[in-house]
Design a protein around this motif. Structure first.
Motif, PDB file in Angstrom:
ATOM      1  N   LYS A   2      -6.185   5.141  -6.751  1.00 39.93           N
ATOM      2  CA  LYS A   2      -4.722   5.250  -6.685  1.00 39.93           C
ATOM      3  C   LYS A   2      -4.304   6.400  -5.777  1.00 39.93           C
ATOM      4  N   ARG A   3      -5.021   7.520  -5.847  1.00 41.00           N
ATOM      5  CA  ARG A   3      -4.686   8.653  -4.987  1.00 41.00           C
ATOM      6  C   ARG A   3      -4.895   8.317  -3.526  1.00 41.00           C
ATOM      7  N   LEU A   4      -5.952   7.556  -3.233  1.00 44.07           N
ATOM      8  CA  LEU A   4      -6.224   7.168  -1.854  1.00 44.07           C
ATOM      9  C   LEU A   4      -5.128   6.263  -1.314  1.00 44.07           C
ATOM     10  N   THR A   5      -4.709   5.276  -2.090  1.00 42.60           N
ATOM     11  CA  THR A   5      -3.654   4.376  -1.618  1.00 42.60           C
ATOM     12  C   THR A   5      -2.322   5.109  -1.502  1.00 42.60           C
ATOM     13  N   ASP A   6      -2.045   6.052  -2.402  1.00 41.18           N
ATOM     14  CA  ASP A   6      -0.821   6.844  -2.284  1.00 41.18           C
ATOM     15  C   ASP A   6      -0.830   7.695  -1.022  1.00 41.18           C
ATOM     16  N   PHE A   7      -1.989   8.285  -0.713  1.00 48.42           N
ATOM     17  CA  PHE A   7      -2.106   9.099   0.495  1.00 48.42           C
ATOM     18  C   PHE A   7      -1.913   8.255   1.748  1.00 48.42           C
ATOM     19  N   ILE A   8      -2.554   7.090   1.785  1.00 49.52           N
ATOM     20  CA  ILE A   8      -2.432   6.215   2.946  1.00 49.52           C
ATOM     21  C   ILE A   8      -1.001   5.722   3.092  1.00 49.52           C
ATOM     22  N   GLU A   9      -0.381   5.358   1.998  1.00 51.70           N
ATOM     23  CA  GLU A   9       1.001   4.880   2.042  1.00 51.70           C
ATOM     24  C   GLU A   9       1.949   5.979   2.515  1.00 51.70           C
ATOM     25  N   LYS A  10       1.718   7.199   2.057  1.00 52.40           N
ATOM     26  CA  LYS A  10       2.582   8.299   2.478  1.00 52.40           C
ATOM     27  C   LYS A  10       2.394   8.608   3.956  1.00 52.40           C
ATOM     28  N   GLN A  11       1.172   8.511   4.433  1.00 52.67           N
ATOM     29  CA  GLN A  11       0.909   8.780   5.834  1.00 52.67           C
ATOM     30  C   GLN A  11       1.333   7.631   6.739  1.00 52.67           C
ATOM     31  N   SER A  12       1.504   6.447   6.176  1.00 50.15           N
ATOM     32  CA  SER A  12       1.876   5.287   6.988  1.00 50.15           C
ATOM     33  C   SER A  12       3.318   4.876   6.730  1.00 50.15           C
ATOM     34  N   PHE A  13       4.208   5.840   6.694  1.00 52.94           N
ATOM     35  CA  PHE A  13       5.654   5.659   6.655  1.00 52.94           C
ATOM     36  C   PHE A  13       6.213   5.194   5.319  1.00 52.94           C
ATOM     37  N   GLY A  14       5.433   4.709   4.381  1.00 51.20           N
ATOM     38  CA  GLY A  14       5.940   4.316   3.073  1.00 51.20           C
ATOM     39  C   GLY A  14       6.750   3.037   3.060  1.00 51.20           C
ATOM     40  N   VAL A  15       6.538   2.170   4.021  1.00 47.81           N
ATOM     41  CA  VAL A  15       7.325   0.939   4.129  1.00 47.81           C
ATOM     42  C   VAL A  15       7.042   0.007   2.959  1.00 47.81           C
ATOM     43  N   CYS A  16       5.783  -0.207   2.640  1.00 42.94           N
ATOM     44  CA  CYS A  16       5.440  -1.128   1.547  1.00 42.94           C
ATOM     45  C   CYS A  16       5.950  -0.618   0.212  1.00 42.94           C
ATOM     46  N   ASN A  17       5.878   0.679   0.002  1.00 44.90           N
ATOM     47  CA  ASN A  17       6.369   1.253  -1.246  1.00 44.90           C
ATOM     48  C   ASN A  17       7.885   1.099  -1.347  1.00 44.90           C
ATOM     49  N   ALA A  18       8.594   1.354  -0.256  1.00 41.32           N
ATOM     50  CA  ALA A  18      10.054   1.226  -0.273  1.00 41.32           C
ATOM     51  C   ALA A  18      10.478  -0.224  -0.495  1.00 41.32           C
ATOM     52  N   LEU A  19       9.789  -1.159   0.155  1.00 34.87           N
ATOM     53  CA  LEU A  19      10.101  -2.575  -0.050  1.00 34.87           C
ATOM     54  C   LEU A  19       9.819  -3.005  -1.482  1.00 34.87           C
ATOM     55  N   GLY A  20       8.705  -2.532  -2.025  1.00 34.73           N
ATOM     56  CA  GLY A  20       8.368  -2.871  -3.405  1.00 34.73           C
ATOM     57  C   GLY A  20       9.392  -2.340  -4.389  1.00 34.73           C
ATOM     58  N   ASN A  21       9.831  -1.106  -4.176  1.00 34.65           N
ATOM     59  CA  ASN A  21      10.836  -0.528  -5.070  1.00 34.65           C
ATOM     60  C   ASN A  21      12.166  -1.257  -4.952  1.00 34.65           C
ATOM     61  N   ARG A  22      12.560  -1.608  -3.750  1.00 34.11           N
ATOM     62  CA  ARG A  22      13.848  -2.261  -3.552  1.00 34.11           C
ATOM     63  C   ARG A  22      13.843  -3.693  -4.083  1.00 34.11           C
ATOM     64  N   LEU A  23      12.732  -4.410  -3.918  1.00 37.19           N
ATOM     65  CA  LEU A  23      12.667  -5.805  -4.333  1.00 37.19           C
ATOM     66  C   LEU A  23      12.169  -5.989  -5.765  1.00 37.19           C
ATOM     67  N   GLY A  24      11.686  -4.933  -6.378  1.00 39.48           N
ATOM     68  CA  GLY A  24      11.225  -5.024  -7.757  1.00 39.48           C
ATOM     69  C   GLY A  24       9.791  -5.503  -7.902  1.00 39.48           C
ATOM     70  N   PHE A  25       8.995  -5.385  -6.851  1.00 35.37           N
ATOM     71  CA  PHE A  25       7.579  -5.741  -6.904  1.00 35.37           C
ATOM     72  C   PHE A  25       6.751  -4.473  -6.848  1.00 35.37           C
ATOM     73  N   SER A  26       5.489  -4.590  -7.211  1.00 37.39           N
ATOM     74  CA  SER A  26       4.607  -3.437  -7.055  1.00 37.39           C
ATOM     75  C   SER A  26       4.266  -3.274  -5.571  1.00 37.39           C
ATOM     76  N   SER A  27       4.056  -2.036  -5.168  1.00 33.62           N
ATOM     77  CA  SER A  27       3.772  -1.779  -3.758  1.00 33.62           C
ATOM     78  C   SER A  27       2.436  -2.388  -3.339  1.00 33.62           C
ATOM     79  N   SER A  28       1.500  -2.501  -4.278  1.00 36.36           N
ATOM     80  CA  SER A  28       0.207  -3.096  -3.922  1.00 36.36           C
ATOM     81  C   SER A  28       0.341  -4.587  -3.621  1.00 36.36           C
ATOM     82  N   SER A  29       1.233  -5.298  -4.335  1.00 38.41           N
ATOM     83  CA  SER A  29       1.417  -6.718  -4.033  1.00 38.41           C
ATOM     84  C   SER A  29       2.131  -6.902  -2.700  1.00 38.41           C
TER      85      SER A  29
END
Length: 72
Positions: A2-29
């Motif tokens: 989980k820490r590795l994916t959080d680090f990669i997501e933070k370093q790669s602009f956080g697009v998937c995480n933001a989309l997941g939060n906005r659409l109500g899906f998990s960022s991993s999906s």
């Protein structure tokens, strides 16, 4: 893991995480569907990813520059 994916997501602009939060899906999906879509369409979602990353950075910069009447 989980820490590795959080680090990669933070370093790669956080697009998937933001989309997941906005659409109500998990960022991993969202991330997994992005990877599948990239394979099936020969990488064209990468352009969409960079456009979204650019837009998120512009919005973040606009929020930081926005001043209120109390800041004077």
């Amino acid at each position: 893991m989980k820490r590795l994916t959080d680090f990669i997501e933070k370093q790669s602009f956080g697009v998937c995480n933001a989309l997941g939060n906005r659409l109500g899906f998990s960022s991993s999906s969202v991330r997994l569907s992005f990877v599948y879509a990239s394979f099936f369409t020969f990488g064209s979602p990468i352009v969409l990813y960079f456009v979204l990353a650019f837009w998120m950075n512009v919005r973040r910069a606009m929020r930081q520059q926005r001043r209120t009447i109390w800041d004077l």
